[in-house]
Each structure stands twice: as structure tokens, then as C-alpha cells.
Design an enzyme around this catalytic site. Sequence first.
Site, PDB file in Angstrom:
ATOM      1  CG  ASN A   1    -113.160 -20.087   4.185  1.00 37.86           C
ATOM      2  OD1 ASN A   1    -112.587 -20.098   5.283  1.00 37.86           O
ATOM      3  ND2 ASN A   1    -114.089 -20.978   3.853  1.00 37.86           N
TER       4      ASN A   1
ATOM      5  CE  LYS B   1    -112.349 -23.835   2.377  1.00 37.05           C
ATOM      6  NZ  LYS B   1    -112.709 -24.871   1.418  1.00 37.05           N
TER       7      LYS B   1
ATOM      8  CG  HIS C   1    -117.883 -23.027   4.058  1.00 28.72           C
ATOM      9  ND1 HIS C   1    -117.431 -24.317   3.887  1.00 28.72           N
ATOM     10  CD2 HIS C   1    -117.259 -22.268   3.129  1.00 28.72           C
ATOM     11  CE1 HIS C   1    -116.554 -24.320   2.890  1.00 28.72           C
ATOM     12  NE2 HIS C   1    -116.435 -23.095   2.416  1.00 28.72           N
TER      13      HIS C   1
ATOM     14  CD  GLU D   1    -114.640 -26.775   3.799  1.00 28.04           C
ATOM     15  OE1 GLU D   1    -114.159 -25.967   4.599  1.00 28.04           O
ATOM     16  OE2 GLU D   1    -114.274 -26.847   2.600  1.00 28.04           O
TER      17      GLU D   1
ATOM     18  CD  GLU E   1    -117.740 -21.396  -1.089  1.00 27.12           C
ATOM     19  OE1 GLU E   1    -116.700 -20.812  -1.399  1.00 27.12           O
ATOM     20  OE2 GLU E   1    -117.870 -22.042  -0.037  1.00 27.12           O
TER      21      GLU E   1
ATOM     22  N   GLY F   1    -112.265 -27.461  -3.279  1.00 29.81           N
ATOM     23  CA  GLY F   1    -111.035 -28.174  -2.956  1.00 29.81           C
ATOM     24  C   GLY F   1    -110.770 -29.383  -3.842  1.00 29.81           C
TER      25      GLY F   1
ATOM     26  CB  SER G   1    -111.448 -25.478  -7.751  1.00 27.55           C
ATOM     27  OG  SER G   1    -111.456 -26.574  -6.858  1.00 27.55           O
TER      28      SER G   1
HETATM   29  P1  13P Z   1    -111.336 -23.846  -2.682  1.00 30.73           P
HETATM   30  O1  13P Z   1    -111.067 -22.530  -3.357  1.00 30.73           O
HETATM   31  O2  13P Z   1    -110.150 -24.407  -1.966  1.00 30.73           O
HETATM   32  O3  13P Z   1    -111.993 -24.843  -3.604  1.00 30.73           O
HETATM   33  O4  13P Z   1    -112.413 -23.552  -1.515  1.00 30.73           O
HETATM   34  C1  13P Z   1    -113.551 -22.833  -1.805  1.00 30.73           C
HETATM   35  C2  13P Z   1    -114.249 -22.553  -0.523  1.00 30.73           C
HETATM   36  O5  13P Z   1    -114.788 -23.420   0.119  1.00 30.73           O
HETATM   37  C3  13P Z   1    -114.237 -21.153  -0.038  1.00 30.73           C
HETATM   38  O6  13P Z   1    -115.112 -20.978   1.019  1.00 30.73           O
END
Ligand code: 13P
Length: 260
Positions: A8, A10, A100, A102, A172, A178, A217
Site C-alpha cells: 500500500n 498510500k 483502511h 487512515e 492492521e 507507521g 511496521s
Molecule cells: P506501515 O508498514 O508503514 O506501518 O503501514 C502499514 C499499512 O498501513 C499498510 O496498509
Amino acid sequence: MRTILAGNWKMNKDATEARALLTAVMGRSCKAPTGVEVVVAPPFPYLAMAVELAAVARDCGVVAKVAAQNCHHKENGAYTGEVSVPMLRSLGVDACLVAHSERRQYFGETYALAADKIHLLLQYGMEPILCCGEGQEERENGSFNAVVERQLRGALATVDRKDYARLVVAYEPVWAIGTGLTATPQQAQDMHAHIRGTLVRIGGEAAREVPVLYGGSCKPDNAEGLFNMPDINGGLIGGASLEADQFLALITAAGRAKQP
Ligand code: 13P
């Protein structure tokens, strides 16, 4: 059981960088161990490019798929700035992330909305990748299992049992996204087993085969412990999907962990 490694991106990369990363990932995944489905979820403007470049990996036998990061919950209409499921399908996009964290955190998306999106995606023959996961406070106060169960029930209430074959779930934990903090392999395994049990209670035995991916992460240096867990069927990767070397290393780790 399928093993899936999904990236992903983003809101990252310009068009030149996107082409370079897609070319590297799709070209080099031909040499990675077989048996891992490779999914890339770039931003909307690069989806057509990703569909075109995924063909390179498909030509050498890799199951390579393209996912959108989001879609609108209505089929079409006066929704300025939005992108619909039929548009994605007509581009050759295979899958779409739904709910997701976010989207939930910054855009107020709910699991009721997720249910509408999943319904449309399935109607158009696409794979929803449904994200779930608790926040920090819910991890600390011990309500995490109940929270995730509520999320899944909210999103999947109306899904037909036969459609579970096209569903993917990603766990997640919001506190791990992140942040550099990862769930321990055991914490993740316990939650993945809980998710699988919940899916079977909602969707019946067919739901046992739904791949459940870990995200948060996940990096080449911590992936092995996670991917070796019996109920972890691969990863949904953010930061480490932006570097070809790291993403390829994760594909290899997933392939190695899941070899029979
Ligand atoms: P990170 O791997 O940057 O923590 O992000 C995970 C994520 O949100 C994947 O959709």
C-alpha cells in the site's frame, strides 16, 4: 491457503518514481519464490500503469494483482472527485482496500460504509481487502478482540457465503502503523486466529480459507517471525513497499515461510 504480499503506497511517489518502482517490483518478482501473490496498491493516477506493468510479472507466471486504495460506495453519479468501482474494474484493477485505518481516522469512514463498498466490489468481480484493527487505547484496555469482531461483523453482515472466496482481510493494529512498533508474532497470531474464528462464525466454513494479512511496521527484519505464524497468510505493507529491495525481500520472506 493463498499467501499474499501487498504493498500500500498510500499518498507517495510521482509518476516517474511510480513507473520505476512498478517496473522493478514486477520484473524482479519473476525471480522471487513462486506461490506468493504480489499485489500493488498505488495511488489512483498510476493504476492504469500498474495494470500494464503487472502483465510483465504475469507473463512469467507470478500471480500479480493491482489494487486501488479506495473506491466510492455508490456505483456512479454526481460525486465530484470520487472514483467508482466500475471505473476501476474497467481499467483492469483486481482489488481494492476497504476501511483502511487512515480512511477511518482522517475521513470518518465507518464499517457501514465499508459494507456498501464490499457489496459493490463483489458485484463487479473484484476482491475487497478489508482492513481491521484496534487503536492503542483498545489494545491497552483489553477490548481489542471485541473491537475487531465488531468491525468484521459491521462490514460483512450482508456478504453472501459464496463470495468469501474473493475476500481478503488485513489485520492492521493502528498503534503499529507507521510507528515502528510491531505486534509481536504471538500477539498477531492470537488476533489472526480470533479473526479466522470470527469469519467462520459469520460466513461459515468457506470463510476459513480467507487469507488474513498482517500490516503495521512490517519490514524485512521482523517479517520472518510474523509470516511463520500459522494464521498469518502474508502482509499488507506500507513504508517498506516504497523501496523495491525491501518489498522484494518481503515477497521472498513470505514465500520462504509458507513453503510446504
Ligand atoms: P506501515 O508498514 O508503514 O506501518 O503501514 C502499514 C499499512 O498501513 C499498510 O496498509
